[in-house]
Design a protein around this motif. Structure first.
Motif, short mmCIF file in Angstrom:
data_model
loop_
_atom_site.label_atom_id
_atom_site.label_comp_id
_atom_site.label_asym_id
_atom_site.label_seq_id
_atom_site.Cartn_x
_atom_site.Cartn_y
_atom_site.Cartn_z
N ALA A 261 1.09 -1.29 -0.09
CA ALA A 261 0.39 0.18 0.08
C ALA A 261 0.37 1.19 0.00
O ALA A 261 0.64 2.18 -1.12
CB ALA A 261 -1.15 0.17 1.19
N ALA A 262 1.41 1.63 1.29
CA ALA A 262 2.07 2.64 0.78
C ALA A 262 3.92 2.62 1.47
O ALA A 262 4.71 4.16 2.03
CB ALA A 262 1.77 3.63 1.99
N THR A 266 5.84 1.47 -2.96
CA THR A 266 6.11 2.50 -3.19
C THR A 266 7.08 3.40 -3.35
O THR A 266 7.56 4.55 -3.38
CB THR A 266 5.24 3.46 -2.91
OG1 THR A 266 5.68 3.56 -1.01
CG2 THR A 266 4.00 3.29 -2.95
N ALA A 345 -2.37 4.59 -1.90
CA ALA A 345 -2.38 3.76 -0.63
C ALA A 345 -3.42 3.60 0.27
O ALA A 345 -3.50 2.50 1.34
CB ALA A 345 -1.23 4.67 0.31
#
Length: 640
Positions: A261-262, A266, A345
């Protein structure tokens, strides 16, 4: 504020250390240390974000680690709008994953160890985004890779988990090799690893050439940018270095949310944005970034259509959405890419945690074909998961609509080579995303119940410690796009943190460009994908099998994931084993042992056997030898 900046990563690190010291304890108390540490990191990140929005930034050295001649390696922090936004998103999602873990992992024997790992993961990710030079970036980069290895293989008694974390480790080493080459080339050319010094002299890279092969010169800027992008391809799982990410689903579900997600995946997108002054020096590098991102966005979405494991559907969704972010970087829409990173995210963590809630209720069953009708048993999980699905599909007014649509419109305005292909790829990806997302939703939460009686009897809503993070993630999944689109994308929010050269500023053009009816094409396509999913999986449930049977080679190709895994197994795994066998038999056994070690001993033994014949023990043999020796010496003397 410098003390606050230091406390943000150190609070998570302290939480990880204290949780780790309880790993041998029989009591489940790891959360008592890890959660306060990450909560403090989040609270201070919000304070820093507000301070940065007020115009205060920081770029300074914390301490000098090593000095050798002209080389100085230091640990420093760069706090600007890009850093502050990333810090806030990372710590917010991480904090909710920590809270969710209390309920999800409460019976796991590795409970305390798990909290130590995820808090440590947060620390390394914070160091990655807060550094002001390539040394700190690389430290955080390798740190998240190390901890992801530990987390993916957390259930180390499962052979599949060990295979998955080894795969992730090896594939990322390929990307990291390119990353190191890029960093080394920057230091060789500019003599520094500090961001500000490198960015000020980035134009020198464009003016220099590098001869890799005689007669074939590369722009140094292109070489550096592409080498750095190879690192991003590994960390952010872009084709062809994407194969590790779906297999990372072998880790516990909270890890899937945290990694996908985050945080880790990333990191490559963040790196592209942070190093925008370098990438802007090479249109060739931007075109490479753009095409790789477009291929990933489209072709990974297609694989999501044929997956039956709910976590793997979301994993391939992550691959596709990372492709969208990379496409944004390729068309120099850096702010749009970071904005999609932020909204993604929220709704991707929501989807993973919602899937984990459903899996937990289904007694760890992950096959969607054995689910169905969960909405009446798990209302909170159902409604929050639906919000995540709508956001991922890009339905108005959810967050994904604003961030994804901005990237699609930016590609339509770009003149970077490959932009037209990328535009069609991300546009087609919209309908595919909506189709596989709502296929997953309908198979899991709607329709007939397909689980066995034992599982059905066990079904119930997850405890509040699990549903609360879902609700808190659902809120920004709804509102973050509308609230933050103009401040983040179409204003000067990032300031000098993102650099776009003249002629590449598609977001500036988009801010004054009226697309008319074309602006609504992605929304129409997304609605069409949802309608198709409803018809195929709620009305005519017999059609998907018929379509698969009539697709010829297409369905098997998608099921086999385009053959990447088989190719890598054959070429690299089997090839490595075969090469090792050849080196062992012909190199070690034949050449080294046979010819060098044993061969030398055999030759000396044969020579010694011949020499031993001279030592007969008879005096007349020795006298005869002495006479010959005297004769030779006298002859040599007389001749000379």
């Amino acid at each position: 504020m410098e003390t606050v900046y230091l406390l943000i990563p150190l609070a998570s690190l302290l939480g990880a250390i204290l949780a780790g010291t309880t790993a041998l304890s029989q009591r489940e108390i790891g959360h008592r240390w890890a959660i306060p540490g990450v909560a403090l990191s989040f609270a201070l990140s919000v304070v820093v974000l507000l301070d940065v929005m007020g115009g205060n930034t920081f770029n300074g050295t914390v301490y000098t680690w090593l000095t050798s001649g002209e080389l100085t390696l230091s640990v420093g922090l760069l706090i600007d709008p890009l850093t502050a936004l990333m810090m806030t998103v990372v710590t917010f999602v991480s904090l909710l994953v920590h809270v969710y873990t209390i309920g999800y992992m409460h019976d796991d024997p590795g409970y305390n160890r798990f909290f130590a790992y995820i808090a440590l993961f947060t620390f390394f990710m914070l160091m990655l985004v807060m550094g002001n030079n390539f040394l700190v970036l690389f430290f955080g980069w390798e740190g998240v890779g190390l901890v992801s290895y530990l987390l993916i293989g957390f259930w180390y008694r499962r052979p599949t988990a060990i295979a998955a974390n080894l795969k992730a480790f090896l594939v990322n080493r390929v990307g990291d090799f390119g990353f190191l080459l890029g960093i080394a080339a920057i230091y060789a050319a500019l003599g520094t690893l500090q961001y500000d010094a490198v960015f000020e002299r980035a134009g020198e890279l464009a003016g220099a050439n590098l001869t890799l092969v005689p007669g074939w010169e590369w722009s140094l800027a292109s070489f550096v940018a592409i080498a750095l992008f190879i690192g991003a391809m590994g960390k952010s799982a872009q084709v062809p270095l994407h194969v590790w990410l779906p297999d990372s689903m072998e880790g516990p579900t909270p890890i899937s949310a945290l990694i996908h997600a985050a945080t880790m995946v990333t990191a490559g997108v963040f790196m592209l944005a942070r190093l925008s002054p370098i990438f802007e020096q090479s249109e060739t590098a931007l075109a490479v970034v753009l095409i790789i991102g477009a291929v990933t966005a489209l072709f990974m979405a297609l694989i999501g259509l044929v997956q039956n494991d709910i976590k793997r559907v979301i994993a391939y969704s992550t691959l596709s959405q990372l492709g969208y972010m990379v496409v944004a970087m390729g068309v120099s829409a850096y702010a749009a890419g970071i904005f999609h990173l932020m909204t993604h995210a929220f709704f991707k963590a929501l989807l993973f945690l919602g899937a984990g809630s459903a899996i937990h209720a289904m007694l760890d069953e992950q096959d969607m074909r054995k689910m169905g009708g969960l909405r009446k048993y798990m209302p909170v999980t159902h409604w929050t998961f639906l919000i995540g699905a709508l956001a991922l599909s890009g339905i108005w007014p959810f967050a994904g609509y604003y961030s994804k649509d901005t990237i699609i419109e930016a590609t339509a305005l770009s003149h970077i080579p490959g932009a037209e292909f990328a535009h069609w790829a991300v546009l087609i990806g919209v309908v595919i995303t909506a189709l596989y997302t709502f296929r997953m939703y309908f198979l899991t939460f709607q329709g007939e119940e397909r689980m066995d009686e034992h599982t059905r009897h066990h079904l119930h809503e997850s405890p509040k410690v699990v549903t609360l993070p879902l609700i808190l993630l659902a809120i920004p999944s709804v509102f973050a796009g509308y609230v933050w689109l103009n401040p983040v994308v179409f204003s000067d929010f990032f300031g000098p943190a993102l650099e776009v050269t003249h002629g590449h500023d598609v977001l500036e053009e988009l801010a004054h460009h009226h697309a008319g009816w074309a602006k609504y094409v992605p929304l129409v396509l997304a609605l069409a994908g949802i309608a198709a999913a409803y018809y195929l999986y709620m009305v005519r449930r017999d059609l998907p099998e018929k379509i698969a049977a009539a697709s010829g080679p297409i369905y098997p190709i998608l099921v086999n994931k385009y053959g990447f895994d088989a190719l890598y197994d054959r070429v690299f795994a089997d090839g490595g084993i075969g090469l090792g066998g050849i080196l062992w038999q012909r190199g070690d056994v034949a050449a080294i042992d046979g010819a060098a070690v044993n061969g030398t001993a055999a030759r000396i033994r044969r020579l010694a056997g011949r020499m031993r014949g001279l030592q007969s023990g008879y005096i007349y043999h020795y006298a005869f030898s002495m006479l010959i020796g005297v004769f030779v010496l006298v002859s040599w003397y007389l001749l000379n």
